[in-house]
Design an enzyme around this catalytic site. Structure first.
Site, mmCIF file in Angstrom:
data_model
loop_
_atom_site.group_PDB
_atom_site.id
_atom_site.type_symbol
_atom_site.label_atom_id
_atom_site.label_comp_id
_atom_site.label_asym_id
_atom_site.label_seq_id
_atom_site.Cartn_x
_atom_site.Cartn_y
_atom_site.Cartn_z
ATOM 1 N N LYS A 41 13.880 40.517 -34.708
ATOM 2 C CA LYS A 41 14.053 41.946 -34.420
ATOM 3 C C LYS A 41 14.321 42.147 -32.929
ATOM 4 O O LYS A 41 14.089 41.236 -32.123
ATOM 5 C CB LYS A 41 12.796 42.709 -34.863
ATOM 6 N N ARG A 147 -1.033 50.839 -39.519
ATOM 7 C CA ARG A 147 0.356 51.190 -39.210
ATOM 8 C C ARG A 147 1.066 51.664 -40.474
ATOM 9 O O ARG A 147 1.292 52.845 -40.638
ATOM 10 C CB ARG A 147 1.038 49.972 -38.581
ATOM 11 N N TYR A 277 14.481 51.628 -0.578
ATOM 12 C CA TYR A 277 14.117 53.037 -0.764
ATOM 13 C C TYR A 277 12.712 53.333 -0.253
ATOM 14 O O TYR A 277 11.788 52.551 -0.480
ATOM 15 C CB TYR A 277 14.154 53.401 -2.255
ATOM 16 N N MET A 324 17.703 50.067 -8.898
ATOM 17 C CA MET A 324 18.232 50.027 -10.259
ATOM 18 C C MET A 324 19.020 48.730 -10.505
ATOM 19 O O MET A 324 18.939 48.141 -11.578
ATOM 20 C CB MET A 324 19.131 51.239 -10.512
HETATM 21 C C1 LIG Z 1 7.040 41.500 -35.072
HETATM 22 C C2 LIG Z 1 6.332 41.102 -36.307
HETATM 23 C C3 LIG Z 1 6.016 39.750 -36.542
HETATM 24 C C4 LIG Z 1 6.184 38.676 -35.499
HETATM 25 O O1 LIG Z 1 5.066 38.677 -34.679
HETATM 26 P P1 LIG Z 1 4.859 37.619 -33.488
HETATM 27 O O2 LIG Z 1 3.546 37.954 -32.933
HETATM 28 O O3 LIG Z 1 5.981 37.860 -32.533
HETATM 29 O O4 LIG Z 1 4.945 36.280 -34.126
HETATM 30 C C5 LIG Z 1 5.451 39.419 -37.769
HETATM 31 N N1 LIG Z 1 5.222 40.362 -38.699
HETATM 32 C C6 LIG Z 1 5.494 41.668 -38.508
HETATM 33 C C7 LIG Z 1 5.205 42.649 -39.579
HETATM 34 C C8 LIG Z 1 6.042 42.077 -37.301
HETATM 35 O O5 LIG Z 1 6.283 43.375 -37.103
#
Ligand SMILES: *Cc1c(COP(=O)(O)O)cnc(C)c1O
Length: 385
Positions: A41, A147, A277, A324
């Site tokens: 992701k 969550r 700055y 920046m």
């Molecule tokens: C992001 C995520 C992972 C991966 O977690 P890491 O700590 O980066 O290994 C696994 N499961 C879910 C549901 C996640 O959102």
């Protein structure tokens, strides 16, 4: 090695061999029946989802996990046509036709999704898509993360009964996520584990994949029954989930990303010269000051200004505020324009490790890696080319 980008020398070098090594580190701890899914992701935690996917699959990953349907579609379009892709976040049922068309596996957190999705297919005259494909999904259980997911065995039992009415869905998996395996009270892991065992008793036998392990659970807290999938994220990129330094843990993980740039301007300034700055920095004596073309828009945040950068094996302090697009550093001696500057990674005996930066800037390695901006080109190192 790597090709410098043409117009600005700042780049993120991603070592795909390190990614593959990190996959093998985890696979060695797993049983043959367990599957490793590479979590890519947020564009592979900033490393580039498509390239990381390719490397991880070649090293033995059996699936991919992303956060959104858009991320999953990008992977399908880039040529990963058949590998399982699990979307970890919740999705909008109005996207049902694309979810099925692209053969994605989605996460469901309740029954609502199915009725709405079916209605959408009907309204848009897409019901024919169900003639040769089903909606594949994993049910999410909330065992303490707070969550998404169902929270009680009664809810799960009700879901299991009601889902039988939907003959166009394939309930392939069930999963949960541990909130303290990567830091926090360890007793909370036991609390979540007990909830997991209780909630999954209400899941029908036919649901084949039951998984709970992220990097931290997979590496440090293996339990029985094992997690059928290990959702391997941060450790895939070579970073410890708790940001422990490899010198402390003897961790076999190899960080995959380094960030380098070059000196683009250098000058000798007299004592009393102000830099950047706010004119907050004043040279205490005569100094060599260099300018490096990276800034907070690239993810090198203003609060990183206590982190020295590495030049020719020297730790050089950042002087003044980070801009920046540029920052200034103090050199121990004159170095020419074009000299390499390492922001993340190794230079001689010194290493700017992402976990070290995270610890001293009150954040986590994940956040730093994901924050490296789009403007920084990713350059891939691999044995294959
Ligand atoms: C992001 C995520 C992972 C991966 O977690 P890491 O700590 O980066 O290994 C696994 N499961 C879910 C549901 C996640 O959102």
């Amino acid at each position: 090695m790597f090709e410098p980008s043409e117009h600005r020398p700042t780049e993120a070098i991603v070592d795909l061999n390190a990614i593959q090594h990190n996959v093998r580190v985890m696979l060695e701890q797993m049983d043959d029946e367990q599957k490793l899914y590479a979590v890519i992701k947020a564009d592979g935690y900033g490393h580039g989802a498509v390239q990381v996917a390719e490397a991880a699959l070649a090293a033995g990953a059996k699936g991919l996990a992303v956060s959104t349907v858009d991320e999953a579609i990008e992977l399908r379009q880039s040529g990963h046509r058949f590998v399982p892709i699990l979307v970890l976040g919740l999705t909008d049922p109005r996207g049902i036709a694309e979810i099925i068309y692209y053969n994605l596996t989605i996460t469901v957190s309740g029954l609502d999704f199915f009725a709405k999705a079916y209605q959408q297919l009907e309204d848009t005259h897409h019901l024919a898509i169900l003639e040769d494909a089903k909606l594949r999904f994993h049910l999410k259980l909330d065992t303490g993360m707070g969550r998404i997911g169902l929270t009680s065995a009664a809810e799960v039992a009700e879901f299991a009964k009601a889902v039988e009415d939907f003959n166009w869905v394939d309930w392939e998996g069930v999963f949960t996520h541990f909130s303290t395996a990567g830091g926090g009270p360890e007793s909370y892991i036991d609390y979540q584990w007990n909830n997991w065992l209780e909630l999954t008793t209400a899941v029908p036998e036919s649901v084949r994949l039951r998984h709970y392990a992220n990097s931290a659970m997979g590496l440090w807290y293996p339990r029985e029954p094992k997690s059928d999938i290990v959702r391997y994220g941060i450790a895939l990129y070579g970073v410890d989930p708790k940001d422990q330094l490899p010198s402390a843990t003897k961790s076999p993980l190899k960080p995959a990303m380094s960030i380098v740039s070059e000196i683009v301007h250098v000058k000798h300034v007299p004592a009393g010269t102000h830099i950047s700055y706010g004119a907050t920095y004043e040279a205490a004596d005569d100094q060599w000051i260099a300018t490096v073309p990276i800034g907070y828009a690239d993810g090198w945040l203003r609060r990183f200004n206590g982190i020295p950068v590495l030049v020719d094996g020297n730790a050089c302090p950042i002087v003044g505020t980070i801009n920046m697009d540029q920052l200034m550093i103090q050199l121990p001696q004159e170095y020419p324009v074009g000299t390499t500057v390492t922001l993340l990674g190794q230079d001689g005996q010194l290493e700017n490790h992402v976990s070290m930066i995270a610890a001293s800037t009150d954040t986590i390695g994940y956040e730093i890696l994901c924050g490296i901006g789009k403007r920084v080109p990713r350059i891939y190192l691999t044995d294959d080319i």
